[in-house]
Each structure stands twice: as structure tokens, then as C-alpha cells.
Enzyme design. Structure first.
Site, mmCIF file in Angstrom:
data_model
loop_
_atom_site.group_PDB
_atom_site.id
_atom_site.type_symbol
_atom_site.label_atom_id
_atom_site.label_comp_id
_atom_site.label_asym_id
_atom_site.label_seq_id
_atom_site.Cartn_x
_atom_site.Cartn_y
_atom_site.Cartn_z
ATOM 1 N N TYR A 55 -12.036 -4.220 -16.652
ATOM 2 C CA TYR A 55 -12.012 -5.577 -15.756
ATOM 3 C C TYR A 55 -13.292 -6.047 -15.681
ATOM 4 O O TYR A 55 -14.466 -5.700 -15.181
ATOM 5 C CB TYR A 55 -11.366 -5.291 -14.356
ATOM 6 C CG TYR A 55 -10.109 -5.130 -14.441
ATOM 7 C CD1 TYR A 55 -9.107 -4.857 -15.296
ATOM 8 C CD2 TYR A 55 -9.570 -4.431 -13.050
ATOM 9 C CE1 TYR A 55 -7.892 -4.386 -15.308
ATOM 10 C CE2 TYR A 55 -8.224 -4.254 -12.838
ATOM 11 C CZ TYR A 55 -7.264 -3.957 -13.978
ATOM 12 O OH TYR A 55 -5.997 -3.616 -13.913
ATOM 13 N N SER A 206 1.362 -6.835 -11.156
ATOM 14 C CA SER A 206 2.042 -8.124 -11.638
ATOM 15 C C SER A 206 3.346 -8.267 -11.008
ATOM 16 O O SER A 206 4.367 -8.749 -11.568
ATOM 17 C CB SER A 206 2.221 -8.144 -13.135
ATOM 18 O OG SER A 206 2.089 -9.398 -13.628
ATOM 19 N N PRO A 207 3.554 -7.986 -9.598
ATOM 20 C CA PRO A 207 4.739 -8.368 -8.868
ATOM 21 C C PRO A 207 4.970 -9.822 -8.956
ATOM 22 O O PRO A 207 6.424 -10.472 -8.733
ATOM 23 C CB PRO A 207 4.419 -7.703 -7.494
ATOM 24 C CG PRO A 207 2.934 -7.773 -7.514
ATOM 25 C CD PRO A 207 2.290 -7.517 -8.488
ATOM 26 N N LEU A 208 4.049 -10.663 -9.179
ATOM 27 C CA LEU A 208 4.258 -12.243 -9.479
ATOM 28 C C LEU A 208 4.305 -12.602 -10.888
ATOM 29 O O LEU A 208 4.448 -13.766 -11.296
ATOM 30 C CB LEU A 208 3.101 -13.065 -8.781
ATOM 31 C CG LEU A 208 2.981 -12.636 -7.125
ATOM 32 C CD1 LEU A 208 2.122 -13.536 -6.701
ATOM 33 C CD2 LEU A 208 4.276 -13.262 -6.447
ATOM 34 N N ALA A 209 4.558 -11.383 -11.732
ATOM 35 C CA ALA A 209 4.767 -11.736 -13.081
ATOM 36 C C ALA A 209 3.513 -12.568 -13.805
ATOM 37 O O ALA A 209 3.997 -13.645 -14.505
ATOM 38 C CB ALA A 209 5.946 -12.449 -13.307
ATOM 39 N N LEU A 213 5.899 -16.446 -11.015
ATOM 40 C CA LEU A 213 6.864 -16.303 -9.626
ATOM 41 C C LEU A 213 6.175 -16.963 -8.593
ATOM 42 O O LEU A 213 6.364 -16.831 -7.389
ATOM 43 C CB LEU A 213 7.088 -14.850 -9.310
ATOM 44 C CG LEU A 213 8.366 -14.144 -10.333
ATOM 45 C CD1 LEU A 213 8.464 -12.976 -10.154
ATOM 46 C CD2 LEU A 213 9.423 -14.860 -10.352
#
Length: 351
Positions: A55, A206-209, A213
Site C-alpha cells: 500500500y 471491500s464490503p462497499l465494493a 455501494l
């Protein structure tokens, strides 16, 4: 903030894990602001931080290390190894040669004497899993690493790693970090059941894609100037496949986001809070990684930490995106090399 146990380790971690991918050149270059965000997350009850050596070419780890000065014992600190970190052919990978070098670099950047969770960022079929587990076991026994994890491993490779650990008496992967969101549900078919079978923790990324999302990408509007897709274009970087609007899967996502926004409205929630709450609904999931770039994004995410979805809302989501479905293949996070044409076809000389 609520807490769950990470697999069989007994370690209690917050349901939200602070992801540090956006700290540094990949996102927020104001390092003082990034440090303040990390402090705000800790003050909100988050005790789990995830970064990686790649990162911002190590800068993210340095920012995290700076922020944790004097507060190191408040968190379970996770980082990852695998990606290319230099020009050399062996400046990457899952080999003993590389991991023994790179763990020292991560410890130095993080300004710490131990890594609580050291994760293999991606599979590497050319390196025997026993080679990787062997060097990781040595690091645990040396006290430089507490627990081990994998990230974006196919289910069969997770099983293979568990088997190798048992057969060879090596440290086991305590958790897996896969992509998971309402739009990326493929792991429900195999990875999540495997994790439960082996009592592994699951930290979903990446739960919010990737911002889809949050509702920022819509068919009837231009992407906002601060969105990842626009920032990539401004920096002259190629458009990531997950934001390439010429791909049918991404066009389909635009329609689904509109439908999901309607479900969120009916539940009295923002789409962001709906998506985050949904990502923690599966019983195999331990924690969901949030990756804020700005203090405002962090504040909004923390405000939704106590949201829980009722059965009617969950059923409505399943109707829009059925269980086990991944809408866009680029969102899976890793393309198995065995899916390349040359790996799927027997070489034959032309006639």
C-alpha cells in the site's frame, strides 16, 4: 462498537477493522490527517487495523506505525506480504527468501517489534504452501509474528494449507481475508463454509465494493470528482476493470445499485450503512474492513456501526442479488493463473 472472536485465537477484535490502504499516495497524502483518523478510529472502539507492505509502496505501514506510537498495545495489528516491492525478480512472492527479508522491512516501517496478524496477500501456485508455512512458523517461534492469515485464497487452497499445517506440524492460518459485499457473494459457495469448518476467522475486504455501494456510481450521473475511478483517470493511471463502464458486469451493477438504494430507503438507512451491516450478517464473518480516505467518510462509517438488518430487508437483498452471486468477475480480486488459455488447453502443433 461490538467485538467478535477471531477464529480459534481467542483474540477479541472489533466488527469494524480499519483498513489503511487509502493512507498515503494511493488515497490521502495528508499524513497528519491520516494519523488523526487512526486515533479517531481507536477512540471509537476499533481495535483492529489492517495494512499491507504494497500500500503506497510501504508508506501506509509507516503512517500506521507513526499513529500507533504510545498506543500500540490497544490494537491487533495486521499487515500482508506478497506483492512486488522492488525491481528484483525475488522482491515479491510467498517464498522463504522474500518473506524473511520483507518481514523485517514491515516491522521497521510499522515501528514495532511484532506483527499480530501476518497475512499472505495472494496465493502463489509456483511456491509450495509448505515453504510458505515453514517460514511463517519460524517467524511465530521467533516472536516476530503472533498469528498467520491468508487473503483471497480459493477454498481448496485454504483446505490444502490447513492440511499441510496438520501434516507437517506447522502453524496454521487462523483467518482468511476474502472480498465480500452484496455485489460480490461468491465466497458464500465455498470459502465461508470452509472457514467455519476449520474454525477460521474471516475478515472481509471491500464490503462497499470499492465504493459502488455508497451510491456514488449511478447511471444518470457522472462519477464524483473524488471517486476512485476519476482520481485514477486524473493521475493517468489505467481504469481498473471494476470501474470500466464498458464491461457488462459494471453496467449491471448500475441497475442493481438503484434497486439496493430503494431497499435502503425503505429500511430508513443510507446505502453505505445497509451494505456495511449486511457484510457482518453471515455467521462466518468476524470483521469487515472499512477503508476511509477522509475524516468525513470515517465518521459516517462509525455512525452506522450499530445498524442491524431485519429478515425482510435481508430477503429483499437476496432477491436483488442471489446468494453466491458475483456480478463482475473483476471484483474477485485475483485471477487464478490456471484459467489462462495456455493452462486450459493441451498444446497441439498445427496441421
Amino acid at each position: 462498537m461490538e467485538y467478535r472472536t477471531l477464529g480459534r485465537t481467542g483474540v477479541e477484535v472489533s466488527e469494524y477493522c480499519l483498513g489503511a490502504m487509502m493512507f498515503g499516495d494511493w488515497g490521502n497524502t495528508d499524513e497528519a490527517e491520516c494519523v488523526r483518523m487512526i486515533h479517531s478510529a481507536l477512540d471509537a472502539g476499533i481495535n483492529f487495523i489492517d495494512t499491507a507492505d504494497v500500500y503506497s509502496a510501504g508508506r501506509s505501514e509507516e503512517i500506521v506505525g507513526r499513529a500507533l506510537a504510545g498506543r500500540r498495545d490497544e490494537v491487533a495489528l495486521a499487515t500482508k506480504v506478497h506483492g512486488q516491492m522492488g525491481p528484483g525478480r525475488n522482491d515479491q512472492g510467498n517464498t522463504r527468501l522474500w518473506i524473511m527479508r520483507e518481514v523485517e522491512a514491515s516491522l521497521r516501517r510499522l515501528n514495532t517489534d511484532r506483527i499480530d496478524l501476518y497475512q499472505i496477500h495472494r496465493p502463489e501456485p509456483s511456491t509450495d504452501i509448505e515453504e510458505t508455512l515453514g517460514v511463517l512458523t519460524d517467524l511465530v517461534r521467533q516472536g516476530k509474528v503472533r498469528y498467520l492469515g491468508s487473503s483471497t485464497f480459493p477454498a481448496w487452497q485454504i483446505v490444502e494449507a490447513q492440511w499441510a499445517s496438520g501434516r507437517k506440524g506447522l502453524e496454521r492460518f487462523a483467518c482468511e481475508q476474502p472480498p465480500y459485499s452484496i455485489l460480490v457473494r461468491g465466497i458464500e459457495l465455498d470459502v465461508l463454509p470452509v472457514a467455519r469448518r476449520h474454525q477460521m476467522g474471516v475478515i472481509v475486504w471491500s464490503p462497499l465494493a470499492g465504493g459502488w455501494l455508497t451510491g456514488k456510481y449511478r447511471r444518470d450521473a457522472e462519477a464524483p470528482a473524488d471517486s476512485r475511478a476519476v482520481r485514477f483517470a486524473q493521475q493517468g493511471r489505467p481504469v481498473a476493470a471494476r470501474y470500466d463502464m464498458t464491461r457488462p458486469g459494471n453496467q449491471r451493477k448500475l441497475d442493481l445499485v438503484a434497486s439496493l438504494s430503494g431497499i435502503a430507503d425503505a429500511a430508513g438507512l443510507s446505502l453505505t450503512h445497509l451494505a456495511m451491516a449486511w457484510s457482518l450478517t453471515h455467521p462466518a464473518v468476524t470483521s469487515a474492513i472499512i477503508g476511509p480516505r477522509t475524516p468525513e467518510q470515517l465518521d459516517d462509517l462509525v455512525k452506522g456501526a450499530d445498524v442491524r438488518l431485519d429478515e425482510a430487508t435481508l430477503d429483499a437483498i437476496d432477491q436483488v442479488v442471489p446468494p453466491g452471486t458475483t456480478i463482475e468477475a473483476a471484483d474477485r480480486g485475483w485471477e487464478p493463473p490456471w484459467m489462462r488459455p495456455e493452462e486450459r488447453r493441451i498444446a497441439r502443433e498445427g496441421r
